[in-house]
Design a protein around this motif. Structure first.
Motif, PDB file in Angstrom:
ATOM      1  N   ARG A  63       0.822  -1.201   0.000  1.00 47.26           N
ATOM      2  CA  ARG A  63       0.000   0.000   0.000  1.00 47.26           C
ATOM      3  C   ARG A  63       0.863   1.262   0.000  1.00 47.26           C
ATOM      4  O   ARG A  63       2.024   1.256   0.417  1.00 47.26           O
ATOM      5  CB  ARG A  63      -0.949  -0.004   1.189  1.00 47.26           C
ATOM      6  CG  ARG A  63      -2.044  -1.062   1.075  1.00 47.26           C
ATOM      7  CD  ARG A  63      -3.121  -0.884   2.115  1.00 47.26           C
ATOM      8  NE  ARG A  63      -4.210  -1.834   1.901  1.00 47.26           N
ATOM      9  CZ  ARG A  63      -5.265  -1.618   1.130  1.00 47.26           C
ATOM     10  NH1 ARG A  63      -5.375  -0.468   0.488  1.00 47.26           N
ATOM     11  NH2 ARG A  63      -6.209  -2.526   1.004  1.00 47.26           N
TER      12      ARG A  63
ATOM     13  N   LYS B 240       0.732   3.938   1.835  1.00 47.54           N
ATOM     14  CA  LYS B 240       1.190   4.394   3.149  1.00 47.54           C
ATOM     15  C   LYS B 240       2.409   3.609   3.606  1.00 47.54           C
ATOM     16  O   LYS B 240       3.308   4.163   4.254  1.00 47.54           O
ATOM     17  CB  LYS B 240       0.069   4.280   4.170  1.00 47.54           C
ATOM     18  CG  LYS B 240       0.392   4.912   5.518  1.00 47.54           C
ATOM     19  CD  LYS B 240      -0.793   4.869   6.468  1.00 47.54           C
ATOM     20  CE  LYS B 240      -0.470   5.556   7.793  1.00 47.54           C
ATOM     21  NZ  LYS B 240      -1.636   5.505   8.719  1.00 47.54           N
TER      22      LYS B 240
ATOM     23  N   ALA C 176      -5.287   4.207  -3.121  1.00 45.59           N
ATOM     24  CA  ALA C 176      -5.189   4.599  -1.712  1.00 45.59           C
ATOM     25  C   ALA C 176      -6.525   5.064  -1.147  1.00 45.59           C
ATOM     26  O   ALA C 176      -6.710   5.076   0.075  1.00 45.59           O
ATOM     27  CB  ALA C 176      -4.140   5.697  -1.543  1.00 45.59           C
TER      28      ALA C 176
ATOM     29  N   GLU D 211      -6.710   4.432   3.889  1.00 44.28           N
ATOM     30  CA  GLU D 211      -5.376   5.016   4.029  1.00 44.28           C
ATOM     31  C   GLU D 211      -5.428   6.535   4.135  1.00 44.28           C
ATOM     32  O   GLU D 211      -4.524   7.151   4.696  1.00 44.28           O
ATOM     33  CB  GLU D 211      -4.511   4.645   2.820  1.00 44.28           C
ATOM     34  CG  GLU D 211      -4.098   3.198   2.749  1.00 44.28           C
ATOM     35  CD  GLU D 211      -3.133   2.967   1.615  1.00 44.28           C
ATOM     36  OE1 GLU D 211      -1.921   3.224   1.788  1.00 44.28           O
ATOM     37  OE2 GLU D 211      -3.589   2.537   0.538  1.00 44.28           O
TER      38      GLU D 211
END
Length: 632
Positions: free
Chosen positions: A462, A464, A548, A569
């Motif tokens: 991901r 993040k 995201a 996120e």
């Protein structure tokens, strides 16, 4: 009347632009906003203090022309003229800025970018391009007669000297124009290294004049669609029509193009494993000498056992006991060294299967002669020989963290750690320079969102998580960590549009990790800057992912009760859901606490909203799918 209308519109747009925040990626070391703005018009000039900046001035004019309706002229001057962008190479170096740092000052009278070296001027120019107003109409309209750039004072320099992205062109081939496009996109992010994965089992992509079969045979495979690793084998007599390669002249052109954008290209020839394209052309270089080997089109040719071990069903390894192999590699690396002016050549060294070596009489004789007790030591012997060849060409040797196996590479070898951080930590403690590119933080080919929403790949990463990457581990000499790199393998990225989708915004996040001081990084602060970058990408026709924004679903199953947790996120997202077979939206229940999912034929549907508008894709999961997600 028309003059009054123009003046009124200009005042309105001035007020609007003055209120816009400064959104830059990567975040600079220091940004101070000032009162006022600089009015960029078609009468603005690009001035430079030294003749060696003329090429950069022309490139900046070209980049500005691509984003505005203006074709600006450039000229050499002794003092800053009015209404100009002034590029200044410092006569007395500023120690803070180093080779790649810069200062940028903009105000009503003009813009000045100063740096110790041309690299710094280039990066200052890339920052300037991000200071242009995001909202612009088509060239020739009234609104683009003047572009208002905010008044700022910026001091900036990179955290790491190695800020890289790897592009795999073996599994999917991209023509010269695509590679140049990608170079432009990376350079705007202050990425300074393109690791070019030129060879693998699926294609050899660079002309070697002394070994013509590498491209006449090794660059081509039978055409196949579908999921990589599950494609049908080549049929007898089937023509190999998919592929391509870069001529040496094309390579020189791409290298020059990258150099003008302060990007060094590091070529990779992946040996001794991942060599099926070599062996399709020169089967005598393997232990098996199998003349039926063909360039692999994405079929399953290995069994993976889940713990990192594997068995090759087809021999794709070079023979470490055959001196002809080293003669072959001497020719390859000799021609490559002449094409790439950078100091490094990457020789792979990863995922090498030793099963064919263990059965080969020549390999066994070599082990006995060298006093080896384990077949794995042949890997170290091979990489040590490769290092000597590369060093003899005046280049530094680099490889994946497996080159440490066998312990025969010298301390001067640079290690690229991909199997987590462990290999890099070990290498740094043993005196090696290290580039951190762990799959857990930096593999851009991994899925970006829920597996039901993304094309299927074997792992997820991901945005993040990318942003939280810290390349310098605790208790390691930080001077050994050259920097970091994102890696894009292209099994499932057949087009440049999908390369962009997989790269961005995760490469934006990594660019900030590699450039920005650690104490200046902030996830919540990155989001609005990312959203501005998305608008710029839209205008530039650059593809990117909005993954995201998608909802995140985790589950817990305890005492026969299924509980679901929803998240996003993106800070501040609103999450709406339904379990009553209705379409979710802002009139549906808003998530605020864990949900207990009733038994039966229940379907959970989830969407995210940001600022009152839909932001992510809808996620739909049946109850039995939710149960499977619960930790055992």
């Amino acid at each position: 009347m028309r003059l009054l209308l123009f003046t009124a519109l200009l005042l309105l747009t001035s007020a609007s632009y003055a209120q816009q925040p400064v959104h830059l990626i990567p975040e600079p070391v220091s940004v101070q906003t000032q009162a006022g703005h600089f009015a960029l018009t078609k009468a603005t000039t690009i001035a430079y203090s030294r003749p060696e900046s003329a090429t950069l001035a022309a490139l900046l004019a070209q980049q500005l022309a691509g984003q505005t309706s203006f074709t600006l002229t450039s000229k050499a001057v002794l003092v800053a003229p009015a209404n100009a962008i002034f590029l200044v190479l410092n006569s007395l170096p500023d120690a803070r800025l180093g080779r790649e740092g810069y200062k940028l000052s903009s105000g009503p009278k003009g813009i000045t970018i100063s740096a110790n070296q041309s690299a710094g001027l280039f990066y200052g120019a890339q920052t300037l391009l991000q200071l242009l107003p995001v909202e612009r109409t088509q060239p020739g309209s009234l609104k683009t007669a003047t572009l208002l750039i905010p008044a700022v004072k910026i001091v900036d320099y990179p955290r790491f000297g190695w800020r890289g992205v790897m592009l795999d062109v073996s599994r999917s081939f991209f023509p010269k124009a695509d590679v140049m496009r990608y170079i432009d996109e990376l350079a705007q992010l202050k990425i300074n290294t393109l690791h070019w994965h030129l060879t693998d089992d699926n294609g050899w992509r660079i002309e070697i004049k002394s070994l013509p079969r590498l491209t006449s045979v090794g660059a081509w495979r039978v055409p196949r669609d579908g999921h990589f690793g599950e494609r049908p084998n080549p049929k007898p007599g089937e023509a190999a029509t998919y592929g391509g390669f870069y001529t040496q002249e094309e390579v020189r052109e791409i290298v020059r193009y990258a150099q003008a954008r302060n990007i060094t290209i590091v070529p990779e020839v992946d040996v001794p494993g991942h060599s099926m394209a070599i062996l399709a052309a020169y089967p005598e270089l393997s232990c098996s000498k199998d003349t039926s080997v063909r360039v692999n089109p994405g079929t399953q040719f290995a069994e993976w056992y889940g713990n990192g071990s594997f068995k090759m069903l087809i021999d794709n390894t070079l023979n470490p006991s055959d001196e002809a192999v080293y003669t072959f590699l001497d020719k390859v690396f000799g021609e490559i060294a002449a094409l790439f002016p950078g100091q490094y050549i990457h020789a792979g060294g990863d995922e090498c299967y030793h099963g064919y070596w263990a059965k080969d009489p020549g390999c066994q004789a070599l082990m006995k002669r060298e006093g080896m007790t384990k077949v794995e030591e042949l890997q170290g012997y091979f990489m040590g020989r490769v290092e000597q060849i590369i060093n003899a060409k005046g280049k530094k040797f680099m490889g994946w963290d497996e080159i440490l196996e066998g312990g025969t590479v010298s301390p001067s070898a640079t290690v690229m750690s991909w199997r987590g951080m462990k290999g890099g930590i070990e290498a740094a403690k043993n005196g090696h320079d290290v580039v951190m590119s762990p799959s857990t933080f930096a593999y851009l080919d991994y899925m970006q969102s829920d597996p039901t929403l993304e094309p299927r790949i074997y792992a997820s990463l991901r945005l993040k998580t990318c942003y939280n990457f810290e390349p310098v581990p605790a208790d390691v000499d930080s001077t050994r960590i050259l920097g970091g790199q994102g890696n894009l393998w292209t099994e499932q990225a057949p087009t440049m549009g999908h390369v962009e989708y997989m790269s961005f915004p995760r490469a934006w996040a990594l660019a900030e990790v590699f450039w920005t001081p650690r104490n200046r990084r902030d996830w919540a602060g990155f989001i609005p800057r990312m959203e501005t970058q998305m608008q710029r990408a839209e205008q530039a026709n650059i593809n990117y992912a909005r993954a995201a924004y998608d909802p995140i679903v985790t589950t817990v199953l305890a005492d026969n009760k299924l509980t679901v947790m929803l998240d996003s996120e993106i800070p501040g997202s609103d999450i709406y859901y339904s379990i009553d077979d209705t379409m979710p939206g802002r009139y549906s229940p808003r998530y605020s606490q864990p949900l207990l999912i009733p038994e039966g034929n229940v379907t959970l549907r989830v969407v995210t909203y940001r600022n009152g508008k839909p932001s992510g894709r809808q996620l739909t999961l049946k109850r039995d799918e939710l149960v499977k997600r619960a930790p055992k």
